[in-house]
Scaffold this motif. Structure first.
Motif, PDB file in Angstrom:
ATOM      1  N   THR A 144       0.824  -1.213   0.000  1.00  0.00           N
ATOM      2  CA  THR A 144       0.000   0.000   0.000  1.00  0.00           C
ATOM      3  C   THR A 144       0.855   1.258   0.000  1.00  0.00           C
ATOM      4  N   GLY A 145       2.182   1.089   0.178  1.00  0.00           N
ATOM      5  CA  GLY A 145       3.074   2.229   0.240  1.00  0.00           C
ATOM      6  C   GLY A 145       3.289   2.770   1.634  1.00  0.00           C
ATOM      7  N   GLN A 146       2.688   2.124   2.646  1.00  0.00           N
ATOM      8  CA  GLN A 146       2.806   2.580   4.028  1.00  0.00           C
ATOM      9  C   GLN A 146       3.903   1.820   4.764  1.00  0.00           C
ATOM     10  N   LEU A 147       4.528   2.495   5.730  1.00  0.00           N
ATOM     11  CA  LEU A 147       5.541   1.841   6.554  1.00  0.00           C
ATOM     12  C   LEU A 147       4.873   0.771   7.407  1.00  0.00           C
ATOM     13  N   ALA A 148       5.345  -0.467   7.276  1.00  0.00           N
ATOM     14  CA  ALA A 148       4.764  -1.578   8.031  1.00  0.00           C
ATOM     15  C   ALA A 148       5.582  -1.898   9.279  1.00  0.00           C
ATOM     16  N   GLU A 149       6.904  -1.783   9.185  1.00  0.00           N
ATOM     17  CA  GLU A 149       7.763  -2.132  10.317  1.00  0.00           C
ATOM     18  C   GLU A 149       9.160  -1.579  10.061  1.00  0.00           C
ATOM     19  N   SER A 150       9.915  -1.378  11.122  1.00  0.00           N
ATOM     20  CA  SER A 150      11.303  -0.922  10.974  1.00  0.00           C
ATOM     21  C   SER A 150      12.170  -1.612  12.011  1.00  0.00           C
ATOM     22  N   TRP A 151      13.439  -1.800  11.646  1.00  0.00           N
ATOM     23  CA  TRP A 151      14.407  -2.431  12.542  1.00  0.00           C
ATOM     24  C   TRP A 151      15.698  -1.627  12.500  1.00  0.00           C
ATOM     25  N   ASP A 152      16.316  -1.412  13.656  1.00  0.00           N
ATOM     26  CA  ASP A 152      17.664  -0.851  13.612  1.00  0.00           C
ATOM     27  C   ASP A 152      18.605  -1.939  13.110  1.00  0.00           C
ATOM     28  N   CYS A 153      19.740  -1.540  12.604  1.00  0.00           N
ATOM     29  CA  CYS A 153      20.631  -2.487  11.932  1.00  0.00           C
ATOM     30  C   CYS A 153      21.091  -3.626  12.833  1.00  0.00           C
ATOM     31  N   ALA A 154      21.154  -3.369  14.140  1.00  0.00           N
ATOM     32  CA  ALA A 154      21.560  -4.418  15.069  1.00  0.00           C
ATOM     33  C   ALA A 154      20.551  -5.548  15.111  1.00  0.00           C
ATOM     34  N   ARG A 155      19.284  -5.235  14.851  1.00  0.00           N
ATOM     35  CA  ARG A 155      18.216  -6.240  14.900  1.00  0.00           C
ATOM     36  C   ARG A 155      17.821  -6.745  13.522  1.00  0.00           C
ATOM     37  N   ALA A 156      18.506  -6.267  12.499  1.00  0.00           N
ATOM     38  CA  ALA A 156      18.094  -6.593  11.128  1.00  0.00           C
ATOM     39  C   ALA A 156      19.053  -7.552  10.432  1.00  0.00           C
ATOM     40  N   LEU A 157      19.875  -8.251  11.221  1.00  0.00           N
ATOM     41  CA  LEU A 157      20.883  -9.119  10.618  1.00  0.00           C
ATOM     42  C   LEU A 157      20.276 -10.215   9.760  1.00  0.00           C
ATOM     43  N   GLY A 158      19.084 -10.676  10.126  1.00  0.00           N
ATOM     44  CA  GLY A 158      18.473 -11.779   9.385  1.00  0.00           C
ATOM     45  C   GLY A 158      17.483 -11.338   8.333  1.00  0.00           C
ATOM     46  N   ILE A 159      17.400 -10.047   8.042  1.00  0.00           N
ATOM     47  CA  ILE A 159      16.422  -9.538   7.082  1.00  0.00           C
ATOM     48  C   ILE A 159      17.104  -9.273   5.750  1.00  0.00           C
ATOM     49  N   LEU A 160      16.942 -10.199   4.811  1.00  0.00           N
ATOM     50  CA  LEU A 160      17.467 -10.054   3.447  1.00  0.00           C
ATOM     51  C   LEU A 160      18.939  -9.630   3.429  1.00  0.00           C
ATOM     52  N   GLY A 161      19.720 -10.224   4.326  1.00  0.00           N
ATOM     53  CA  GLY A 161      21.153  -9.940   4.350  1.00  0.00           C
ATOM     54  C   GLY A 161      21.566  -8.818   5.275  1.00  0.00           C
ATOM     55  N   GLY A 162      20.587  -8.117   5.863  1.00  0.00           N
ATOM     56  CA  GLY A 162      20.895  -7.076   6.825  1.00  0.00           C
ATOM     57  C   GLY A 162      21.428  -5.800   6.207  1.00  0.00           C
ATOM     58  N   CYS A 163      21.935  -4.920   7.056  1.00  0.00           N
ATOM     59  CA  CYS A 163      22.424  -3.607   6.630  1.00  0.00           C
ATOM     60  C   CYS A 163      23.814  -3.712   6.001  1.00  0.00           C
ATOM     61  N   THR A 164      24.058  -2.881   5.024  1.00  0.00           N
ATOM     62  CA  THR A 164      25.391  -2.791   4.408  1.00  0.00           C
ATOM     63  C   THR A 164      25.921  -1.363   4.399  1.00  0.00           C
ATOM     64  N   LEU A 165      25.066  -0.381   4.661  1.00  0.00           N
ATOM     65  CA  LEU A 165      25.488   1.014   4.624  1.00  0.00           C
ATOM     66  C   LEU A 165      26.086   1.475   5.950  1.00  0.00           C
ATOM     67  N   THR A 166      25.819   0.729   7.014  1.00  0.00           N
ATOM     68  CA  THR A 166      26.365   1.071   8.332  1.00  0.00           C
ATOM     69  C   THR A 166      27.091  -0.142   8.898  1.00  0.00           C
ATOM     70  N   ASP A 167      27.844   0.073   9.972  1.00  0.00           N
ATOM     71  CA  ASP A 167      28.595  -1.012  10.610  1.00  0.00           C
ATOM     72  C   ASP A 167      27.649  -1.808  11.494  1.00  0.00           C
ATOM     73  N   ALA A 168      27.008  -2.810  10.901  1.00  0.00           N
ATOM     74  CA  ALA A 168      26.028  -3.597  11.642  1.00  0.00           C
ATOM     75  C   ALA A 168      26.687  -4.453  12.716  1.00  0.00           C
ATOM     76  N   ARG A 169      27.950  -4.810  12.514  1.00  0.00           N
ATOM     77  CA  ARG A 169      28.623  -5.660  13.513  1.00  0.00           C
ATOM     78  C   ARG A 169      28.783  -4.916  14.837  1.00  0.00           C
ATOM     79  N   GLU A 170      29.190  -3.667  14.761  1.00  0.00           N
ATOM     80  CA  GLU A 170      29.336  -2.880  15.986  1.00  0.00           C
ATOM     81  C   GLU A 170      27.988  -2.693  16.667  1.00  0.00           C
ATOM     82  N   ALA A 171      26.965  -2.429  15.855  1.00  0.00           N
ATOM     83  CA  ALA A 171      25.625  -2.256  16.408  1.00  0.00           C
ATOM     84  C   ALA A 171      25.129  -3.549  17.039  1.00  0.00           C
ATOM     85  N   ALA A 172      25.448  -4.688  16.398  1.00  0.00           N
ATOM     86  CA  ALA A 172      25.016  -5.978  16.923  1.00  0.00           C
ATOM     87  C   ALA A 172      25.676  -6.279  18.267  1.00  0.00           C
TER      88      ALA A 172
END
Length: 444
Positions: free
Chosen positions: A259-287
């Motif tokens: 629908t184009g609406q925001l359904a959910e959001s995760w900070d990079c520390a919690r997004a490791l398992g979502i389609l490969g996780g974050c690549t633009l920030t240092d997810a390891r440090e956040a994790a």
């Protein structure tokens, strides 16, 4: 749905190959009553023979070409269908009839000149509205502001549409011919922007399409001044995922519903398992920081665990549900951390009773707790080597079947809930009346 279409040669050749005589005749003739009368008389039978599923409500003869050398005659007809887009038919005497949507036939020639085969019937002047109907068949809501024909193969026709929001666009992969009853696969242009294929989106700007990230960041409760944006991927339910890198060094992944609406959001520390996780920030440090937070929360709930790694469960209602893997080989569990500060951690042995299943932890990590429960009920000879959640009863009881390492018949352990506490242990020989009895190998 929204699958990637790669490797098809999209070539729109019919207009460029149209004979010059037909070009001249059709350009000058326009829509005359004579052309309409002849079109309505001749086009329906040709359409039926060509397999065009179209109830013709208007038609015209566009023109003819006589090839004296080849001794063939080619006639061109424009037809307006009651449902769906209109078509131009190329009927060769004694041969096959080729079918082209009005969007294909109306495309300019290679030298930029107007097409001589452009559709002129009144009912064929709004192909965008018909493409919007096709897109809707695949769950896409788009008021079409611009469109173009990309080309076709022997079995598929490809279009690009740009929506009136000025940002969103799609590639439509339909059947050939692209009639109202065709199957449709609508793929967001964001996927084609990062793929190497011979099909691309040209009606909008790739950078503008990514501005949806700024909109999601603005609508999210978490604060993020976006500095970088990335399209992460799409799922079969029509959701799209985006990553944002923020000015403060943090990052997020946003799930955007169809629908184009925001359904959910995760900070990079919690997004490791979502389609490969974050690549633009240092997810390891956040994790690492997040693991320390989960350690404090788990220990505060009375669960002795220094968190080594974790995985997020989908959750709602302000809950953060996380599987925890503990350092030092200690048994892991599933933590349910609520926004108000309430925290509960279920040992992986009991997590299935609460509706969760540990996946990161080894199955054997749950066995010591189950072995201890057996011993509480005088079943001292069994070291648990397997488990199965049997089910729950209406009175709040739950049953877990366990197998024993010595290969002898195992047990059904009964649990009460809230909190989860074992209340009895029955040998499998006496548990046949509980949901069909024991079923683990060695217990039957």
């Amino acid at each position: 749905m929204r699958r990637m279409t790669i490797g098809l040669a999209a070539a729109l050749a019919v207009v460029a190959l149209a004979p010059a005589a037909v070009m001249s005749q059709s350009r000058d003739a326009g829509v005359t009553e004579k052309a309409r009368t002849q079109g309505m008389a001749e086009a329906p039978a040709l359409a039926q023979a060509a397999g065009l599923n179209c109830q013709i409500v208007d038609a015209r003869l566009v023109g003819k070409n006589e090839d004296r050398k080849a001794k063939t005659s080619t006639s061109y007809y424009e037809v307006d269908c009651q449902d769906g887009m209109g078509f131009v038919m190329e009927a060769v005497s004694g041969g096959a009839t080729n079918l082209f949507t009005c969007l294909e036939a109306s495309a300019p020639t290679e030298d930029g000149k107007p097409s001589a085969l452009a559709c002129q019937l009144p009912g064929n002047q709004n192909p965008g509205a018909e493409l919007a109907k096709l897109a809707a068949k695949d769950g896409v809501a788009c008021t079409v502001a611009d469109s173009r024909a990309i080309g076709r193969s022997a079995t598929n026709t490809f279009f690009e549409i740009a929506c009136d929001d000025g940002v969103t666009g799609y590639i439509l992969n339909t059947g050939y011919p692209a009639t109202a009853d065709t199957t449709v696969d609508a793929t967001n242009c964001l996927i084609y922007d990062q793929a190497s294929t011979n099909i691309s989106c040209e009606l909008g700007d790739a950078a503008a399409r990514l501005r949806v990230v700024d909109q999601m960041a603005a609508s999210d409760a978490k604060s993020c001044a976006v500095t970088e944006r990335r399209f992460v991927g799409a799922t079969t339910d029509g959701s799209n995922y985006f990553e944002a890198a923020c000015e403060d060094g943090k990052g997020y992944i946003y799930k955007v519903a169809n629908t184009g609406q925001l359904a959910e959001s995760w900070d990079c520390a919690r997004a490791l398992g979502i389609l490969g996780g974050c690549t633009l920030t240092d997810a390891r440090e956040a994790a690492t920081e997040q693991a320390a937070l989960y350690t404090r929360l788990a220990q505060g709930a009375g669960f002795d665990c220094e968190v080594d790694k974790y995985a997020i469960f989908p959750a709602s209602g302000g809950k953060d549900v996380v599987e925890l893997v503990c350092k030092g080989g200690k048994p892991g569990g599933v933590g349910v951390f609520e926004a108000g500060g309430k925290a509960t951690v279920y040992n992986c042995a009991y997590a299935p009773i609460a509706g969760y299943r540990c996946g990161l932890n080894e199955d054997s990590a749950a066995y010591p707790a189950l072995t201890a429960d057996l011993k509480k009920h005088g079943r001292d000879s069994c070291e648990v080597s397997g488990q199965r959640l049997v089910g729950k009863t209406s009175d709040g009881s739950a049953y877990i079947e366990v197998a024993c390492a010595d290969g002898l018949a195992g047990y059904m352990i009964e649990y009460k809930q809230n909190p989860i506490v074992s209340s009895d242990a029955l040998g499998c020989a006496f548990a046949k009346g509980i949901a069909g009895g024991c079923k683990l190998p060695g217990n039957t």
